[in-house]
Motif scaffolding. Structure first.
Motif, PDB file in Angstrom:
ATOM      1  N   GLU A 265       5.995  10.456  -1.157  1.00 54.01           N
ATOM      2  CA  GLU A 265       5.254   9.202  -0.982  1.00 54.01           C
ATOM      3  C   GLU A 265       5.467   8.282  -2.163  1.00 54.01           C
ATOM      4  OE1 GLU A 265       1.209  10.314  -0.169  1.00 54.01           O
ATOM      5  OE2 GLU A 265       1.834  11.709   1.411  1.00 54.01           O
ATOM      6  N   LEU A 266       5.407   8.893  -3.357  1.00 54.10           N
ATOM      7  CA  LEU A 266       5.569   8.067  -4.547  1.00 54.10           C
ATOM      8  C   LEU A 266       6.955   7.440  -4.603  1.00 54.10           C
ATOM      9  CD1 LEU A 266       3.778  10.396  -7.114  1.00 54.10           C
ATOM     10  CD2 LEU A 266       2.975   8.174  -6.289  1.00 54.10           C
ATOM     11  N   GLN A 267       7.957   8.247  -4.205  1.00 50.26           N
ATOM     12  CA  GLN A 267       9.332   7.725  -4.217  1.00 50.26           C
ATOM     13  C   GLN A 267       9.475   6.554  -3.256  1.00 50.26           C
ATOM     14  OE1 GLN A 267      11.260  11.362  -3.394  1.00 50.26           O
ATOM     15  NE2 GLN A 267      11.608  11.870  -5.560  1.00 50.26           N
ATOM     16  N   MET A 268       8.829   6.724  -2.091  1.00 53.03           N
ATOM     17  CA  MET A 268       8.924   5.642  -1.106  1.00 53.03           C
ATOM     18  C   MET A 268       8.277   4.376  -1.658  1.00 53.03           C
ATOM     19  SD  MET A 268       7.795   5.660   2.847  1.00 53.03           S
ATOM     20  CE  MET A 268       6.080   5.362   2.689  1.00 53.03           C
ATOM     21  N   LEU A 269       7.072   4.513  -2.199  1.00 49.52           N
ATOM     22  CA  LEU A 269       6.366   3.382  -2.784  1.00 49.52           C
ATOM     23  C   LEU A 269       7.238   2.727  -3.845  1.00 49.52           C
ATOM     24  CD1 LEU A 269       3.601   1.854  -3.184  1.00 49.52           C
ATOM     25  CD2 LEU A 269       3.114   3.542  -4.934  1.00 49.52           C
ATOM     26  N   ASP A 270       7.809   3.560  -4.702  1.00 51.35           N
ATOM     27  CA  ASP A 270       8.622   3.077  -5.811  1.00 51.35           C
ATOM     28  C   ASP A 270       9.806   2.250  -5.299  1.00 51.35           C
ATOM     29  OD1 ASP A 270       9.288   2.774  -8.401  1.00 51.35           O
ATOM     30  OD2 ASP A 270      10.373   4.693  -8.563  1.00 51.35           O
ATOM     31  N   SER A 271      10.491   2.823  -4.286  1.00 50.70           N
ATOM     32  CA  SER A 271      11.707   2.121  -3.854  1.00 50.70           C
ATOM     33  C   SER A 271      11.357   0.836  -3.092  1.00 50.70           C
ATOM     34  CB  SER A 271      12.566   3.056  -2.998  1.00 50.70           C
ATOM     35  OG  SER A 271      11.895   3.334  -1.809  1.00 50.70           O
ATOM     36  N   TRP A 272      10.252   0.861  -2.361  1.00 48.94           N
ATOM     37  CA  TRP A 272       9.836  -0.365  -1.663  1.00 48.94           C
ATOM     38  C   TRP A 272       9.485  -1.459  -2.656  1.00 48.94           C
ATOM     39  CZ3 TRP A 272       8.221  -2.279   3.329  1.00 48.94           C
ATOM     40  CH2 TRP A 272       8.812  -1.586   4.375  1.00 48.94           C
ATOM     41  N   VAL A 273       8.729  -1.124  -3.664  1.00 46.66           N
ATOM     42  CA  VAL A 273       8.325  -2.116  -4.657  1.00 46.66           C
ATOM     43  C   VAL A 273       9.550  -2.624  -5.395  1.00 46.66           C
ATOM     44  CG1 VAL A 273       7.068  -2.420  -6.818  1.00 46.66           C
ATOM     45  CG2 VAL A 273       5.983  -1.256  -4.909  1.00 46.66           C
ATOM     46  N   ASP A 274      10.417  -1.686  -5.774  1.00 46.96           N
ATOM     47  CA  ASP A 274      11.604  -2.036  -6.551  1.00 46.96           C
ATOM     48  C   ASP A 274      12.546  -2.971  -5.784  1.00 46.96           C
ATOM     49  OD1 ASP A 274      11.827  -1.482  -9.139  1.00 46.96           O
ATOM     50  OD2 ASP A 274      12.841   0.475  -8.908  1.00 46.96           O
ATOM     51  N   SER A 275      12.567  -2.771  -4.444  1.00 45.88           N
ATOM     52  CA  SER A 275      13.532  -3.566  -3.674  1.00 45.88           C
ATOM     53  C   SER A 275      12.949  -4.896  -3.192  1.00 45.88           C
ATOM     54  CB  SER A 275      14.026  -2.747  -2.479  1.00 45.88           C
ATOM     55  OG  SER A 275      12.924  -2.421  -1.657  1.00 45.88           O
ATOM     56  N   ALA A 276      11.720  -5.212  -3.626  1.00 47.14           N
ATOM     57  CA  ALA A 276      11.131  -6.485  -3.210  1.00 47.14           C
ATOM     58  C   ALA A 276      11.866  -7.642  -3.894  1.00 47.14           C
ATOM     59  CB  ALA A 276       9.644  -6.513  -3.587  1.00 47.14           C
ATOM     60  N   PRO A 277      11.965  -8.805  -3.212  1.00 49.23           N
ATOM     61  CA  PRO A 277      12.705  -9.926  -3.809  1.00 49.23           C
ATOM     62  C   PRO A 277      11.937 -10.582  -4.967  1.00 49.23           C
ATOM     63  CG  PRO A 277      11.819 -10.531  -1.645  1.00 49.23           C
ATOM     64  CD  PRO A 277      11.552  -9.063  -1.820  1.00 49.23           C
ATOM     65  N   ASP A 278      10.588 -10.607  -4.872  1.00 49.63           N
ATOM     66  CA  ASP A 278       9.869 -11.223  -5.998  1.00 49.63           C
ATOM     67  C   ASP A 278       8.580 -10.438  -6.252  1.00 49.63           C
ATOM     68  OD1 ASP A 278       7.767 -12.171  -4.195  1.00 49.63           O
ATOM     69  OD2 ASP A 278       9.428 -13.433  -3.414  1.00 49.63           O
ATOM     70  N   ALA A 279       7.888 -10.837  -7.307  1.00 53.79           N
ATOM     71  CA  ALA A 279       6.716 -10.076  -7.749  1.00 53.79           C
ATOM     72  C   ALA A 279       5.605 -10.111  -6.718  1.00 53.79           C
ATOM     73  CB  ALA A 279       6.206 -10.639  -9.080  1.00 53.79           C
ATOM     74  N   LYS A 280       5.455 -11.273  -6.030  1.00 56.73           N
ATOM     75  CA  LYS A 280       4.358 -11.360  -5.067  1.00 56.73           C
ATOM     76  C   LYS A 280       4.592 -10.405  -3.895  1.00 56.73           C
ATOM     77  CE  LYS A 280       1.539 -14.343  -2.243  1.00 56.73           C
ATOM     78  NZ  LYS A 280       1.464 -13.227  -1.378  1.00 56.73           N
ATOM     79  N   THR A 281       5.849 -10.421  -3.387  1.00 55.52           N
ATOM     80  CA  THR A 281       6.165  -9.500  -2.293  1.00 55.52           C
ATOM     81  C   THR A 281       5.960  -8.056  -2.748  1.00 55.52           C
ATOM     82  OG1 THR A 281       7.992 -11.024  -1.987  1.00 55.52           O
ATOM     83  CG2 THR A 281       7.835  -9.174  -0.449  1.00 55.52           C
ATOM     84  N   ALA A 282       6.369  -7.784  -3.988  1.00 53.00           N
ATOM     85  CA  ALA A 282       6.206  -6.420  -4.500  1.00 53.00           C
ATOM     86  C   ALA A 282       4.741  -6.018  -4.463  1.00 53.00           C
ATOM     87  CB  ALA A 282       6.744  -6.327  -5.936  1.00 53.00           C
ATOM     88  N   ARG A 283       3.867  -6.920  -4.939  1.00 48.94           N
ATOM     89  CA  ARG A 283       2.433  -6.602  -4.928  1.00 48.94           C
ATOM     90  C   ARG A 283       1.933  -6.410  -3.509  1.00 48.94           C
ATOM     91  NH1 ARG A 283       1.927  -9.906  -9.317  1.00 48.94           N
ATOM     92  NH2 ARG A 283       1.420 -11.773  -8.105  1.00 48.94           N
ATOM     93  N   ASP A 284       2.399  -7.279  -2.581  1.00 45.37           N
ATOM     94  CA  ASP A 284       1.970  -7.148  -1.188  1.00 45.37           C
ATOM     95  C   ASP A 284       2.406  -5.812  -0.609  1.00 45.37           C
ATOM     96  OD1 ASP A 284       0.822  -9.550  -1.345  1.00 45.37           O
ATOM     97  OD2 ASP A 284       2.428 -10.662  -0.272  1.00 45.37           O
ATOM     98  N   ARG A 285       3.678  -5.481  -0.895  1.00 40.00           N
ATOM     99  CA  ARG A 285       4.173  -4.194  -0.367  1.00 40.00           C
ATOM    100  C   ARG A 285       3.365  -3.022  -0.931  1.00 40.00           C
ATOM    101  NH1 ARG A 285      10.753  -4.401  -0.332  1.00 40.00           N
ATOM    102  NH2 ARG A 285      10.936  -5.865   1.410  1.00 40.00           N
ATOM    103  N   ALA A 286       3.088  -3.096  -2.231  1.00 35.39           N
ATOM    104  CA  ALA A 286       2.318  -2.010  -2.864  1.00 35.39           C
ATOM    105  C   ALA A 286       0.957  -1.890  -2.196  1.00 35.39           C
ATOM    106  CB  ALA A 286       2.163  -2.282  -4.359  1.00 35.39           C
ATOM    107  N   ALA A 287       0.311  -3.041  -2.006  1.00 33.67           N
ATOM    108  CA  ALA A 287      -1.031  -3.001  -1.409  1.00 33.67           C
ATOM    109  C   ALA A 287      -0.956  -2.492   0.014  1.00 33.67           C
ATOM    110  CB  ALA A 287      -1.636  -4.413  -1.449  1.00 33.67           C
ATOM    111  N   ALA A 288       0.099  -2.921   0.746  1.00 36.46           N
ATOM    112  CA  ALA A 288       0.228  -2.525   2.144  1.00 36.46           C
ATOM    113  C   ALA A 288       0.444  -1.018   2.272  1.00 36.46           C
ATOM    114  CB  ALA A 288       1.391  -3.274   2.794  1.00 36.46           C
ATOM    115  N   LEU A 289       1.198  -0.457   1.310  1.00 39.12           N
ATOM    116  CA  LEU A 289       1.461   0.984   1.381  1.00 39.12           C
ATOM    117  C   LEU A 289       0.281   1.809   0.866  1.00 39.12           C
ATOM    118  CD1 LEU A 289       5.166   1.533   0.345  1.00 39.12           C
ATOM    119  CD2 LEU A 289       4.048   2.284   2.448  1.00 39.12           C
ATOM    120  N   ALA A 290      -0.429   1.256  -0.109  1.00 34.71           N
ATOM    121  CA  ALA A 290      -1.490   2.019  -0.781  1.00 34.71           C
ATOM    122  C   ALA A 290      -2.550   2.485   0.213  1.00 34.71           C
ATOM    123  CB  ALA A 290      -2.126   1.184  -1.895  1.00 34.71           C
ATOM    124  N   ALA A 291      -2.928   1.594   1.111  1.00 34.16           N
ATOM    125  CA  ALA A 291      -4.013   1.951   2.022  1.00 34.16           C
ATOM    126  C   ALA A 291      -3.687   3.158   2.909  1.00 34.16           C
ATOM    127  CB  ALA A 291      -4.399   0.730   2.847  1.00 34.16           C
TER     128      ALA A 291
END
Ligand SMILES: Nc1ncnc2c1ncn2[C@@H]1O[C@H](COP(=O)(O)OP(=O)(O)OP(=O)(O)O)[C@@H](O)[C@H]1O
Ligand SMILES: [Mg+2]
Length: 447
Positions: free
Chosen positions: A56-82
């Protein structure tokens, strides 16, 4: 191989040995189980749990890392966290840690940390100081990301409960086993106490109980005790009957002798005969006295042994007889629990012998931590070492020729002394006096 040291380390009493026999298997079994279980089982369980967390952590990591900008990264992190039930903060500054903080007893924490380090190449820090939570920081293109999740998702919860349970059960079992053991050992102890008391001439009531072997030993001992008591009783009865029956004809003889017509021709013979009759009377008195000894045991009391010996010496040295008291503790310094009259009699017998056979007596009383020793030495001919046992037997007089001019003894003095001392748990030793050259008789009494 020399196992002496092992023997010395063993507990001496039955209780100690029993406890050791009980404890040793329990403790070693617990050790083995703990080591095997904690080492293997918990390590593997933790590895597996942490391993699935890693995905799970690896997936979260790679999704955040591959985001185009910081806002998308935060959104992806929040979307996965729940849905993954993680709590994520991005960005979050990495705290300054020295290694990985964890509780000192948190052994699975080591495995968790190792696994995380292996599986997450950009792991920056792990914090396990809160036992219920795992907090970790991952380096992403948009700064450090803090992820935390409950600890029980990474390792089996509360592994120490097993340890606590095992120790508690172990203690409980030991207690139960000890209680059982005590019940088994008590009859043996009681048998030992009774045997010891009987050796000292006391009669302790004993009820047969315990395991079969102990019961049969107890029964055998009771039989033996009864037989010995019967023998003593018979001996006593026989001796007093004989002595008593002899007294009457002896009195008649004495009377008859005193009524003899005064013929100068036989005067000497009559005097000799009278002396013999007196001697016989004295012997009979001694026998009677001896046979009654067992029957009339006075109770033991606290006695100042120093005072007792001093009195015995004073009494014996009356009339200027050469009795010397060499060592003796201060009055009140040596209080012992014993039958004063009996001990006094034993000491008197030894001093009497020293004066009769050895011309002078040197008496000393020395006390050590565990024993008190009264010794009486003289300057006489002594007793040859191979005849010491004989001298201690009742009714034995050694070498009558050498005693003739000193008045015949009955041959009971030493054996009575020995009897008395043994009934106090002590002993009477004879040896050659190094200083005076005669006999050295020593009474030892346990304190
Ligand atoms: N101090 C001594 N020196 C040499 N011989 C001794 C001494 N004490 C005892 N004996 C020998 O040991 C024998 C036994 O002594 P024990 O005191 O038992 O009897 P006893 O003195 O003959 O008689 P009793 O003491 O009954 O009047 C004595 O007959 C004597 O030969
Ligand atoms: Mg004597």
């Amino acid at each position: 191989m020399n196992f002496k040291w092992l023997k010395q380390m063993m507990p001496r009493g039955l209780y100690g040995r029993g406890a050791m026999i009980l404890l040793l298997p329990i403790v070693s079994m617990q050790l083995v189980v703990s080591v095997v279980f904690i080492q293997r089982h918990f390590e593997r369980v933790t590895q597996q749990l942490t391993g699935s967390m890693l995905l799970e952590l690896q997936m979260l990591d790679s999704w955040v890392d591959s985001a185009p900008d910081a806002k998308t990264a935060r959104d992806r992190a929040a979307a996965l966290a729940a849905p993954l039930a993680l709590s994520v903060t991005l960005p979050s500054p990495v705290p300054e840690f020295d290694g990985t903080p964890r509780r000192f007893y948190d052994f699975t924490g080591i495995v968790v940390t190792d696994q995380l380090k292996l599986g997450l190449y950009d792991l920056q820090a792990v914090d396990l100081s809160d036992g219920g939570w795992v907090r970790l920081w991952l380096g992403t293109r948009f700064g450090s990301m803090e992820v935390s999740f409950p600890r029980d998702r990474a390792s089996a919860s509360n592994p120490h409960q097993l340890l606590v349970l095992m120790v508690a059960v172990g203690l409980l079992m030991t207690l139960i086993a000890y209680l059982f053991l005590r019940n088994q050992l008590r009859p043996i102890r009681r048998l030992a106490v009774m045997a010891e008391a009987f050796g000292k001439g006391q009669n302790v009531t004993y009820r047969i109980s315990g395991a079969t072997e102990v019961r049969s030993a107890g029964a055998a001992f009771l039989d033996m005790r009864a037989r010995i008591e019967r023998n003593i009783e018979q001996r006593t009865m026989m001796l007093s009957a004989i002595s008593h029956d002899l007294r009457t004809p002896l009195t008649r003889l004495r009377l008859g002798l005193s009524m003899m017509p005064q013929d100068p021709e036989y005067a000497q013979d009559v005097t000799d005969m009278e002396r013999d009759v007196d001697e016989m009377g004295r012997l009979i008195d001694a026998f009677l006295d001896f046979s009654r000894r067992d029957a009339q045991a006075a109770p033991a009391e606290d006695v100042d042994l120093g005072q007792l010996v001093r009195e015995a010496v004073n009494h014996a040295s009356r009339g200027g007889r050469p009795v010397e008291l060499r060592d003796c503790p201060q009055p009140g310094a040596l209080i012992m629990h014993l039958r004063a009259d009996d001990i006094r009699r034993a000491v008197d017998n030894l001093i009497g012998n020293a004066l009769r056979y050895g011309d002078r007596a040197v008496v000393s009383l020395v006390a050590s931590e565990r024993t008190a020793r009264v010794s009486v030495e003289d300057a006489g001919p002594g007793i040859a070492p191979d005849r010491h046992d004989e001298a201690l037997r009742p009714f034995t007089r050694l070498d009558p020729s050498r005693n003739q001019d000193r008045g015949q003894g009955v041959g009971l003095g030493l054996s009575i002394a020995l009897d008395i001392v043994r009934s106090h748990g002590g002993n009477l030793y004879l040896r050659k006096s190094a200083e005076l050259g005669g006999l050295w008789a020593e009474i030892t009494l346990p304190r």
